[in-house]
Design a protein around this motif. Structure first.
Motif, PDB file in Angstrom:
ATOM      1  N   ILE A 200      -3.395   1.870  -4.425  1.00  0.00           N
ATOM      2  CA  ILE A 200      -1.820   1.745  -4.862  1.00  0.00           C
ATOM      3  C   ILE A 200      -1.567   0.382  -5.560  1.00  0.00           C
ATOM      4  O   ILE A 200      -0.875   0.272  -6.552  1.00  0.00           O
ATOM      5  CB  ILE A 200      -0.941   1.986  -3.680  1.00  0.00           C
ATOM      6  CG1 ILE A 200      -1.141   3.429  -3.401  1.00  0.00           C
ATOM      7  CG2 ILE A 200       0.514   1.908  -4.129  1.00  0.00           C
ATOM      8  CD1 ILE A 200      -0.303   4.119  -2.408  1.00  0.00           C
TER       9      ILE A 200
ATOM     10  N   GLU B 249      -1.872   7.917  -1.975  1.00  0.00           N
ATOM     11  CA  GLU B 249      -1.410   7.048  -0.654  1.00  0.00           C
ATOM     12  C   GLU B 249      -2.046   7.430   0.674  1.00  0.00           C
ATOM     13  O   GLU B 249      -2.324   6.545   1.528  1.00  0.00           O
ATOM     14  CB  GLU B 249       0.114   7.259  -0.558  1.00  0.00           C
ATOM     15  CG  GLU B 249       0.549   6.175   0.387  1.00  0.00           C
ATOM     16  CD  GLU B 249       2.403   6.359   0.515  1.00  0.00           C
ATOM     17  OE1 GLU B 249       2.967   6.241   1.462  1.00  0.00           O
ATOM     18  OE2 GLU B 249       2.966   6.590  -0.828  1.00  0.00           O
ATOM     19  N   GLN B 250      -2.354   8.676   0.881  1.00  0.00           N
ATOM     20  CA  GLN B 250      -2.974   9.204   2.155  1.00  0.00           C
ATOM     21  C   GLN B 250      -4.493   9.009   2.115  1.00  0.00           C
ATOM     22  O   GLN B 250      -5.066   8.714   2.984  1.00  0.00           O
ATOM     23  CB  GLN B 250      -2.734  10.756   2.076  1.00  0.00           C
ATOM     24  CG  GLN B 250      -3.359  11.354   3.415  1.00  0.00           C
ATOM     25  CD  GLN B 250      -2.919  12.763   3.701  1.00  0.00           C
ATOM     26  OE1 GLN B 250      -2.438  13.483   2.848  1.00  0.00           O
ATOM     27  NE2 GLN B 250      -3.399  13.439   4.914  1.00  0.00           N
TER      28      GLN B 250
ATOM     29  N   PRO C  97      -5.136   4.372  -0.095  1.00  0.00           N
ATOM     30  CA  PRO C  97      -3.951   3.555  -0.184  1.00  0.00           C
ATOM     31  C   PRO C  97      -4.331   2.241  -0.822  1.00  0.00           C
ATOM     32  O   PRO C  97      -3.638   1.636  -1.257  1.00  0.00           O
ATOM     33  CB  PRO C  97      -3.254   3.369   1.225  1.00  0.00           C
ATOM     34  CG  PRO C  97      -4.256   3.792   2.208  1.00  0.00           C
ATOM     35  CD  PRO C  97      -5.377   4.632   1.291  1.00  0.00           C
TER      36      PRO C  97
ATOM     37  N   TYR D 267       0.887  -1.417   0.047  1.00  0.00           N
ATOM     38  CA  TYR D 267      -0.159  -0.052   0.030  1.00  0.00           C
ATOM     39  C   TYR D 267       0.820   1.262   0.055  1.00  0.00           C
ATOM     40  O   TYR D 267       0.410   2.439   0.354  1.00  0.00           O
ATOM     41  CB  TYR D 267      -0.965  -0.021   1.119  1.00  0.00           C
ATOM     42  CG  TYR D 267      -1.856  -1.385   1.367  1.00  0.00           C
ATOM     43  CD1 TYR D 267      -2.697  -1.357   0.389  1.00  0.00           C
ATOM     44  CD2 TYR D 267      -1.469  -2.446   2.154  1.00  0.00           C
ATOM     45  CE1 TYR D 267      -3.707  -2.422   0.309  1.00  0.00           C
ATOM     46  CE2 TYR D 267      -2.350  -3.423   2.039  1.00  0.00           C
ATOM     47  CZ  TYR D 267      -3.468  -3.391   1.126  1.00  0.00           C
ATOM     48  OH  TYR D 267      -4.181  -4.565   0.989  1.00  0.00           O
ATOM     49  N   ARG D 268       2.213   0.941  -0.244  1.00  0.00           N
ATOM     50  CA  ARG D 268       3.155   2.258  -0.367  1.00  0.00           C
ATOM     51  C   ARG D 268       3.594   2.299  -1.980  1.00  0.00           C
ATOM     52  O   ARG D 268       3.889   0.889  -2.392  1.00  0.00           O
ATOM     53  CB  ARG D 268       4.094   2.362   0.448  1.00  0.00           C
ATOM     54  CG  ARG D 268       3.604   2.301   1.895  1.00  0.00           C
ATOM     55  CD  ARG D 268       4.587   2.361   3.280  1.00  0.00           C
ATOM     56  NE  ARG D 268       5.406   3.491   2.933  1.00  0.00           N
ATOM     57  CZ  ARG D 268       5.201   4.787   3.383  1.00  0.00           C
ATOM     58  NH1 ARG D 268       4.404   5.172   4.012  1.00  0.00           N
ATOM     59  NH2 ARG D 268       6.267   5.723   3.183  1.00  0.00           N
ATOM     60  N   TRP D 269       4.044   3.484  -2.515  1.00  0.00           N
ATOM     61  CA  TRP D 269       4.711   3.627  -3.496  1.00  0.00           C
ATOM     62  C   TRP D 269       6.127   2.959  -3.668  1.00  0.00           C
ATOM     63  O   TRP D 269       6.820   2.932  -2.437  1.00  0.00           O
ATOM     64  CB  TRP D 269       4.704   4.935  -4.087  1.00  0.00           C
ATOM     65  CG  TRP D 269       3.313   5.207  -4.306  1.00  0.00           C
ATOM     66  CD1 TRP D 269       2.556   6.150  -3.608  1.00  0.00           C
ATOM     67  CD2 TRP D 269       2.483   5.302  -5.624  1.00  0.00           C
ATOM     68  NE1 TRP D 269       1.267   6.575  -4.348  1.00  0.00           N
ATOM     69  CE2 TRP D 269       1.453   5.770  -5.427  1.00  0.00           C
ATOM     70  CE3 TRP D 269       2.486   4.363  -6.648  1.00  0.00           C
ATOM     71  CZ2 TRP D 269       0.323   5.729  -6.328  1.00  0.00           C
ATOM     72  CZ3 TRP D 269       1.641   4.409  -7.426  1.00  0.00           C
ATOM     73  CH2 TRP D 269       0.395   4.891  -7.466  1.00  0.00           C
TER      74      TRP D 269
END
Length: 172
Positions: free
Chosen positions: A51, A44-45, A48, A10-12
């Motif tokens: 992503i 992302e905020q 998420p 869930y993060r780039w």
């Protein structure tokens, strides 16, 4: 084994910014890079869960770009028909020469020595066109998740001018 925040789906990833820039045909100038970074941070905020899907779209576009780069000229041009005429190898005399005198030619029909090969391709899309269409659909899916980047894209299919929804209004 627990995941570190950097390994989270869930993060780039570090290469995703450049992947987005290439996928959406966005120039590599400071304002555009900042816009991509802001759009990534917003997604992302705020959402998420999108992503992993966006990363899959980026991976699919990268794979298509690699495949497009590996196409040979015949696949890029997608010929409709290719003809080749040549003498059949076993039909020539030992020395490889054909008769040259008019009387010999009448006795020895050279058309019987010809081999013709024709290659035709269907009316459908060429390999390149099909790959570009797939790439475009992945890029459009990416723009749905990062809509502010449509304004920065040089691709007319993705930019707000070329891909926006329009309708006619009627007064009654």
């Amino acid at each position: 084994m627990s995941q570190t925040p950097a390994d989270s789906p869930y993060r780039w990833r570090a290469a995703d910014l450049e992947g987005i820039r290439i996928a959406l045909s966005i120039p590599a100038r400071m304002a555009e890079i900042r816009a991509i970074n802001d759009a990534m941070a917003d997604l992302e905020q705020l959402y998420p869960d999108a992503i992993p899907t966006a990363r899959r779209e980026l991976d699919a576009i990268a794979a298509i770009d690699t495949e497009l780069a590996g196409l040979n000229p015949e696949q890029l041009m997608a010929p409709i028909e290719t003809r080749r005429k040549a003498a059949i190898a076993d039909a020539l005399p030992e020395d490889g020469t054909l008769p040259v005198k008019k009387a010999d030619v009448i006795e020895f029909d050279t058309e019987l020595l010809r081999e013709e090969t024709i290659t035709r391709f269907g009316v459908g899309l060429s390999i390149e066109q099909a790959l570009r269409r797939q790439r475009g659909s992945h890029a459009q899916a990416l723009v749905l998740m990062l809509p502010t980047l449509a304004n920065w894209s040089r691709d007319s299919q993705l930019s707000s001018g070329g891909g926006s929804f329009t309708a006619a209004l009627e007064r009654g």
